[in-house]
Design an enzyme around this catalytic site. Structure first.
Site, PDB file in Angstrom:
ATOM      1  N   GLU A   1      11.815  -1.293   4.424  1.00  0.00           N
ATOM      2  CA  GLU A   1      11.422  -0.102   4.669  1.00  0.00           C
ATOM      3  C   GLU A   1      10.834   0.074   6.094  1.00  0.00           C
ATOM      4  O   GLU A   1      10.402  -1.030   6.668  1.00  0.00           O
ATOM      5  CB  GLU A   1      10.025   0.073   3.774  1.00  0.00           C
ATOM      6  CG  GLU A   1       9.294   1.370   3.951  1.00  0.00           C
ATOM      7  CD  GLU A   1       7.976   1.720   3.202  1.00  0.00           C
ATOM      8  OE1 GLU A   1       7.655   0.537   2.567  1.00  0.00           O
ATOM      9  OE2 GLU A   1       7.604   2.801   3.072  1.00  0.00           O
TER      10      GLU A   1
ATOM     11  N   ALA B   1       2.585  -6.251   3.546  1.00  0.00           N
ATOM     12  CA  ALA B   1       3.320  -6.646   2.339  1.00  0.00           C
ATOM     13  C   ALA B   1       4.207  -5.353   1.846  1.00  0.00           C
ATOM     14  O   ALA B   1       4.144  -4.498   2.488  1.00  0.00           O
ATOM     15  CB  ALA B   1       2.642  -6.842   1.168  1.00  0.00           C
ATOM     16  N   MET B   2       5.142  -5.872   1.103  1.00  0.00           N
ATOM     17  CA  MET B   2       6.246  -4.621   0.566  1.00  0.00           C
ATOM     18  C   MET B   2       6.562  -4.952  -0.777  1.00  0.00           C
ATOM     19  O   MET B   2       6.732  -5.660  -1.347  1.00  0.00           O
ATOM     20  CB  MET B   2       7.339  -4.985   1.610  1.00  0.00           C
ATOM     21  CG  MET B   2       8.609  -4.028   1.404  1.00  0.00           C
ATOM     22  SD  MET B   2       8.058  -2.257   1.847  1.00  0.00           S
ATOM     23  CE  MET B   2       9.160  -1.235   0.566  1.00  0.00           C
ATOM     24  N   GLU B   3       6.590  -3.589  -1.380  1.00  0.00           N
ATOM     25  CA  GLU B   3       6.626  -3.330  -2.740  1.00  0.00           C
ATOM     26  C   GLU B   3       8.178  -3.567  -3.539  1.00  0.00           C
ATOM     27  O   GLU B   3       8.349  -2.714  -4.327  1.00  0.00           O
ATOM     28  CB  GLU B   3       5.994  -2.158  -3.045  1.00  0.00           C
ATOM     29  CG  GLU B   3       6.834  -0.869  -2.525  1.00  0.00           C
ATOM     30  CD  GLU B   3       6.317  -0.242  -1.448  1.00  0.00           C
ATOM     31  OE1 GLU B   3       5.926  -1.111  -0.414  1.00  0.00           O
ATOM     32  OE2 GLU B   3       6.508   0.849  -1.209  1.00  0.00           O
TER      33      GLU B   3
ATOM     34  N   HIS C   1      -2.131  -3.269  -4.382  1.00  0.00           N
ATOM     35  CA  HIS C   1      -1.701  -2.019  -3.970  1.00  0.00           C
ATOM     36  C   HIS C   1       0.028  -2.152  -4.025  1.00  0.00           C
ATOM     37  O   HIS C   1       0.675  -1.433  -4.508  1.00  0.00           O
ATOM     38  CB  HIS C   1      -1.811  -2.177  -2.537  1.00  0.00           C
ATOM     39  CG  HIS C   1      -1.231  -1.077  -1.435  1.00  0.00           C
ATOM     40  ND1 HIS C   1      -1.714   0.098  -1.211  1.00  0.00           N
ATOM     41  CD2 HIS C   1       0.178  -1.002  -0.958  1.00  0.00           C
ATOM     42  CE1 HIS C   1      -0.896   0.737  -0.451  1.00  0.00           C
ATOM     43  NE2 HIS C   1       0.248   0.218  -0.573  1.00  0.00           N
ATOM     44  N   GLU C   2       0.578  -3.431  -3.777  1.00  0.00           N
ATOM     45  CA  GLU C   2       2.018  -3.462  -3.765  1.00  0.00           C
ATOM     46  C   GLU C   2       2.359  -3.414  -5.456  1.00  0.00           C
ATOM     47  O   GLU C   2       3.515  -2.813  -5.836  1.00  0.00           O
ATOM     48  CB  GLU C   2       2.497  -4.795  -3.423  1.00  0.00           C
ATOM     49  CG  GLU C   2       2.264  -5.080  -1.761  1.00  0.00           C
ATOM     50  CD  GLU C   2       2.309  -3.952  -0.722  1.00  0.00           C
ATOM     51  OE1 GLU C   2       3.281  -3.220  -1.301  1.00  0.00           O
ATOM     52  OE2 GLU C   2       1.608  -3.769   0.075  1.00  0.00           O
TER      53      GLU C   2
ATOM     54  N   HIS D   1       2.655   0.354  -6.646  1.00  0.00           N
ATOM     55  CA  HIS D   1       3.586   0.856  -6.031  1.00  0.00           C
ATOM     56  C   HIS D   1       4.749   0.735  -6.915  1.00  0.00           C
ATOM     57  O   HIS D   1       5.519   1.815  -6.974  1.00  0.00           O
ATOM     58  CB  HIS D   1       4.301   0.087  -4.718  1.00  0.00           C
ATOM     59  CG  HIS D   1       3.614   0.773  -3.391  1.00  0.00           C
ATOM     60  ND1 HIS D   1       3.376   2.188  -3.314  1.00  0.00           N
ATOM     61  CD2 HIS D   1       3.392   0.188  -2.267  1.00  0.00           C
ATOM     62  CE1 HIS D   1       3.346   2.348  -2.095  1.00  0.00           C
ATOM     63  NE2 HIS D   1       2.724   1.240  -1.383  1.00  0.00           N
TER      64      HIS D   1
ATOM     65  N   GLU E   1       1.872   6.366  -0.476  1.00  0.00           N
ATOM     66  CA  GLU E   1       0.700   5.644   0.169  1.00  0.00           C
ATOM     67  C   GLU E   1      -0.507   6.074  -0.027  1.00  0.00           C
ATOM     68  O   GLU E   1      -1.435   5.428  -0.539  1.00  0.00           O
ATOM     69  CB  GLU E   1       1.098   5.325   1.689  1.00  0.00           C
ATOM     70  CG  GLU E   1       2.605   4.443   2.023  1.00  0.00           C
ATOM     71  CD  GLU E   1       2.685   3.211   1.288  1.00  0.00           C
ATOM     72  OE1 GLU E   1       1.644   2.713   0.863  1.00  0.00           O
ATOM     73  OE2 GLU E   1       3.829   2.745   1.317  1.00  0.00           O
TER      74      GLU E   1
HETATM   75  N1  TRP Z   1       5.333  -0.072   1.923  1.00  0.00           N
HETATM   76  C1  TRP Z   1       4.529  -1.029   2.416  1.00  0.00           C
HETATM   77  C2  TRP Z   1       3.009  -1.035   1.922  1.00  0.00           C
HETATM   78  O1  TRP Z   1       2.764  -0.047   2.004  1.00  0.00           O
HETATM   79  C3  TRP Z   1       4.346  -0.877   3.890  1.00  0.00           C
HETATM   80  C4  TRP Z   1       5.446  -1.891   4.836  1.00  0.00           C
HETATM   81  C5  TRP Z   1       5.465  -3.029   4.885  1.00  0.00           C
HETATM   82  C6  TRP Z   1       6.029  -1.392   5.922  1.00  0.00           C
HETATM   83  N2  TRP Z   1       6.178  -3.337   5.630  1.00  0.00           N
HETATM   84  C7  TRP Z   1       6.670  -2.635   6.570  1.00  0.00           C
HETATM   85  C8  TRP Z   1       6.252  -0.233   6.686  1.00  0.00           C
HETATM   86  C9  TRP Z   1       7.521  -2.375   7.599  1.00  0.00           C
HETATM   87  C10 TRP Z   1       6.996  -0.281   7.851  1.00  0.00           C
HETATM   88  C11 TRP Z   1       7.739  -1.303   8.141  1.00  0.00           C
HETATM   89  O2  TRP Z   1       2.559  -1.917   1.663  1.00  0.00           O
HETATM   90 ZN    ZN Z   2       1.798   0.762   0.289  1.00  0.00          ZN
END
Ligand code: TRP
Ligand code: ZN
Length: 873
Positions: free
Chosen positions: A122, A263-265, A298-299, A302, A321
């Site tokens: 993302e 973090a990333m979902e 949060h993650e 998602h 978000e």
């Molecule tokens: N979707 C992720 C969140 O809300 C956000 C995110 C994680 C992100 N890594 C990123 C957005 C790198 C842009 C670039 O938790």
């Molecule tokens: Zn998020």
């Protein structure tokens, strides 16, 4: 930037894709130096008149293209990707390309983090992995085969379920993953590495067993338990409150040290900044524990709001978000202290989001125009977006809101949706008209409510006149009145609540404001009431009402809403801070009525207040929160007045602060909300006490807490107090901390933050010297944010030093980071683009700094977008 200047994309230009991809088989032959990616996609034409398949791709080396397994020559490589010409209506596209993870310092796509390999896709990182339709409205079923050296990378992870694995020659092995849920490529993830794994499981409400795995660096298993607790709490909470159950048989979290965000979902395989996973009492503070709870939640949340229902295009980012932040806020509120959570969230909104609204980067929660999408992961899209969802929740109530969620999932599960779709579902399910409310999605800026009242003793009537006005923002001059829910309560001076009624009917405590000016009349009010306004912060607005001191002091003691008690205290402080900033500027002596101090004293003496709320009330607003009161910010005066107030509080209430400090000491450390609250109160007292004129007494007190602390919360609170109040013990303690923790990145970050936010005059020289500290590295975003980010954002008096050395320092750093990591660079520049908020001298220095940055060779799109906006007017 010269010949090819970045260009903006517009929300209204959205068009459906000409082609879609329904299935993709990915094959990774992994190594840090060169990874070979083979992607076999089933491509289907959607638009009959399209002939060329236009794929996104960046920094890729193309090795082969086949269509239906036959080499294809009719293509061109462009700056942004690959155009495959004259393609059939439906076909299998095979692309083979190479990438170089080791050279990927931007941490976008496939990159090296410590000894592991991991991805971040993302928003538009997948195009750094292979040529693809890199947009969120193309949903495909992914299967991923990973091959790598078994010793170096014993764990090979991707989304979905592990369906096969095997051994190969030369110490190599492979694993095959399959994700049954179609998803956009931004949710793709891959991890390879050697880890310690914490395993557990969760039985869902429909009795399915889900395997839970948390992957951490070797040796960190003792810091992974809290994250697992939070994950299980999240899963249970989403079932109970939102009726949402997990949908795969396995859920994995991997903690990595190099990560641009929190973090990333990614579906079934969340990747986390290790800061939001690892915790044990000796290394993590109470705030860290709570932040981990929020981010894990949060993650996880998602999975439904983001993954099962995703975004049509990136302009709709707040769809996932804003909603997911609202959900994680409610999760934290339900598990902990609702009032304290609300106060923390409002503080961020007021200090950071209001500042963004007043900056050249102001944008609606659903932006209309974007040059670099990574620049729009903002407090506006996230936190203000959550406030917009919260207002819908306030207007509908929990039951109708949940009915709206249910309808939203019925309609859009498995789809890519828009913010309009969401609001429509809420409206249709509730029967409540949201057509005016929707303006919150397209209008930027912070609305201001000006409230006047009068009381008619003869008629026993109380009258409110409410005016709303939203100041122009840089990208949007015209503003319309919004639909604002204004939660109020009226009180008699004896503390009794006055029922709201008009002409015999009871009126709800949430007033619906629709127009530029509205009048509300209340009957049967037997004396001039005291009004509590914007209860719970029912809308993200600024409030103007001419409260008398005694009314604010009354609200601090009597209002039923905990948030408003805190807010009344804030308003009281804000008033005297403003008066004294002016006094300071005119070389007048500073003043504050004894009654104000007494109001805070009685908070300290209260036996009924929640200690966590007491701590919030006793914490002075930050310099950034204070700055947002002013049109033109004077960072020096704000700093001086704030320290003056701290010393005054410390001296005037020394005995009470000391008593409460002693009273809230705990025998041992436990991570539960009662103990967290007590520590917060104890340490809030210590923070003030440290400024007392009797320096040797508090120096001993602070030193003792530091030496005796068996947990990071108390240790850091003492160190912070020593540094902020510049106590004699501070250097010894700082050295001791460095000596003890320099090998631990996450802990030494706390030390970097303290060094960077020290009020000592040569703090910048110190920050510069620390760039060569054994624990610092410009390659690690956490280190950068702790040392440099903390200085530019949270040491405003020194960053804005009138000789411009703060600005020059930031320019030097950005020149280095521009290519290395554009996302991190772009976040650091924020305080520099707010030049309009400062006096002429500073504004001009900031403008010169920005002009120098604009000349950088290969300026990233990220920085380009912000710098050009800042220099626009
Ligand atoms: N979707 C992720 C969140 O809300 C956000 C995110 C994680 C992100 N890594 C990123 C957005 C790198 C842009 C670039 O938790
Ligand atoms: Zn998020």
């Amino acid at each position: 930037m010269n010949s090819n200047q970045p260009i903006a994309k517009y929300r209204l230009d959205y068009a459906k894709p000409d082609f879609t991809i329904t299935d993709i088989d990915l094959d990774f032959d992994l190594s840090p130096e060169i990874t070979t990616v083979t992607a076999r996609s089933r491509v289907i034409k959607q638009n009959v008149s399209a002939t060329n398949l236009v794929l996104d791709g960046e920094a890729l080396k193309l090795l082969a293209i086949n269509i239906n397994d036959i080499p294809w020559q009719d293509y061109t490589l462009t700056v942004t990707g690959l155009e495959v010409h004259s393609v059939p209506d439906e076909f299998i596209l095979t692309i083979v390309n190479e990438i170089k993870p080791i050279d990927n310092s931007a941490l976008e796509g496939l990159y090296v983090s410590g000894d592991a390999l991991c991805t971040q896709c993302e928003a538009e990182g997948f195009r750094h992995i292979t040529y693809y339709l890199d947009r969120p409205d193309v949903l495909a079923r992914f299967s991923t085969r990973i091959t790598a050296n078994k010793k170096q990378y014993p764990y090979l992870l991707s989304n979905g379920n592990r369906i096969a694995q095997g051994q190969l020659e030369n110490d190599r092995h492979w694993v095959q993953w399959q994700d049954p849920f179609p998803k956009p490529c931004y949710l793709f993830a891959l991890v390879a590495g050697d880890f310690d794994v914490l395993q557990d499981n969760f039985i869902t409400r429909s009795n399915r067993q889900v395997t839970l795995e948390i992957y951490v660096d070797k040796g960190n298993l003792d810091r992974s338990e809290w994250a697992m607790t939070c994950l299980k709490n999240s899963m249970r909470w989403d079932e109970n409150r939102f009726n949402l159950e997990y949908d795969l048989d396995i859920f994995m979290i991997v903690a990595v040290d190099f990560f641009n965000m929190g973090a990333m979902e990614n579906k079934g395989l969340n990747i986390f900044n290790s800061k939001y996973v690892l915790a044990k009492p000796e290394t993590a503070t109470d705030d860290d524990y709570l932040a981990i709870e929020a981010v894990i939640g949060h993650e996880y949340f998602h999975n439904w709001t983001g993954n099962r229902v995703t975004c049509q295009d990136w302009f709709q980012l707040s769809l996932k978000e804003g909603l997911t932040v609202f959900r994680d806020q409610e999760f934290s509120a339900d598990l902990g202290s609702r009032a304290v959570k609300r106060i923390d969230d409002v503080k961020i909104l007021r200090s950071v989001q209001f500042a963004e609204d007043a900056s050249p980067m102001a944008h609606p929660i659903r932006p209309d125009q974007v040059i670099e999408m990574n620049n729009f992961y903002t407090v506006t899209v996230y936190e203000k977006g959550a406030e917009v969802i919260r207002m819908i929740h306030t207007l509908l109530g929990e039951e109708k809101f949940q009915a709206g969620m249910k309808l939203y999932f019925q309609r859009y599960d498995g789809c890519a949706a828009t913010c309009d779709d969401f609001v429509k579902a809420m409206q249709d399910a509730s029967g409540i008209n949201l057509s005016h409310f929707k303006l919150w999605y397209s209008q930027s800026g912070t609305p201001e409510l000006t409230i006047n009242d009068d009381y008619d003793a003869d008629k026993q009537q109380y009258r409110l006149t409410i005016k709303q006005f939203t100041p122009a923002t840089q990208e949007q001059a015209e503003k319309q009145p919004l639909h604002i829910p204004l939660d109020i309560e009226l009180y008699h001076r004896n503390g009794e609540i006055i029922p709201l009624q008009f002409q015999g009917d009871f009126i709800d405590h949430v007033l619906n404001i629709h127009n530029g000016e509205e009048i509300f009349i209340f009957d049967n009010v037997r004396e001039k009431p005291i009004i509590a306004l914007l209860r719970n912060f029912s809308a993200p607005v600024k409030l103007h009402y001419d409260y008398q001191d005694d009314e604010l002091i009354f609200l601090m003691q009597h209002t039923t809403n905990a948030f408003n008690r805190y807010d009344a205290a804030q308003m009281l402080l804000a008033k005297y801070i403003a008066i004294n900033v002016s006094n300071h500027q005119h070389s007048n002596s500073m003043i504050i009525p004894e009654s104000v101090i007494d109001a805070f004293r009685s908070v300290l003496l209260s036996s009924s207040l929640d200690p966590a709320l007491m701590a919030q009330i006793l914490t002075l607003p930050s310099e950034n929160e204070i700055a947002n009161q002013f049109k033109v910010v004077d960072p020096d005066a704000i700093h001086v007045v704030r320290e003056w107030l701290l010393t005054l509080f410390a001296d005037e209430m020394f005995d009470e602060l000391f008593a409460v400090y002693q009273h809230n000491k705990a025998a041992s450390y436990r991570i539960d909300h009662i103990d967290i609250a007590k520590r917060a109160l104890k340490n809030a007292c210590l923070t003030i006490l440290a400024f007392a004129s009797e320096q040797d007494i508090v120096d001993k007190l602070v030193n003792k807490q530091y030496q005796q602390a068996d947990n990071m919360t108390d240790c850091l609170a003492a160190l912070n107090a020593a540094v902020k109040a510049q106590l004699p013990c501070k250097d010894i303690l700082l050295n001791d901390f460095d000596h003890r923790w320099h090998q631990d990145g996450l802990v030494i970050d706390k030390w970097f933050i303290l060094q960077a936010t020290s009020p000592q005059k040569d703090a910048l020289a110190n920050v510069k010297a620390l760039l060569t500290h054994r624990s610092f590295s410009l390659n690690n975003p956490n280190r950068i944010r702790s040392l440099i980010g903390a200085f530019v954002n949270n040491n405003p008096a020194l960053f804005h030093a009138i000789d411009g050395i703060g600005y020059n320092f930031l320019v030097e750093i950005l020149v280095e980071l521009n290519q290395k990591n554009p996302q991190v660079a772009s976040r650091l520049i924020d305080p520099l683009i707010r030049l309009k908020r400062y006096d002429k001298t500073r504004c001009e220095l900031m403008r010169q700094a920005l002009k120098r940055l604009l000349k950088i060779d290969n300026l990233s799109r990220d920085l380009y977008e912000k710098i050009t906006k800042a220099l626009e007017v």
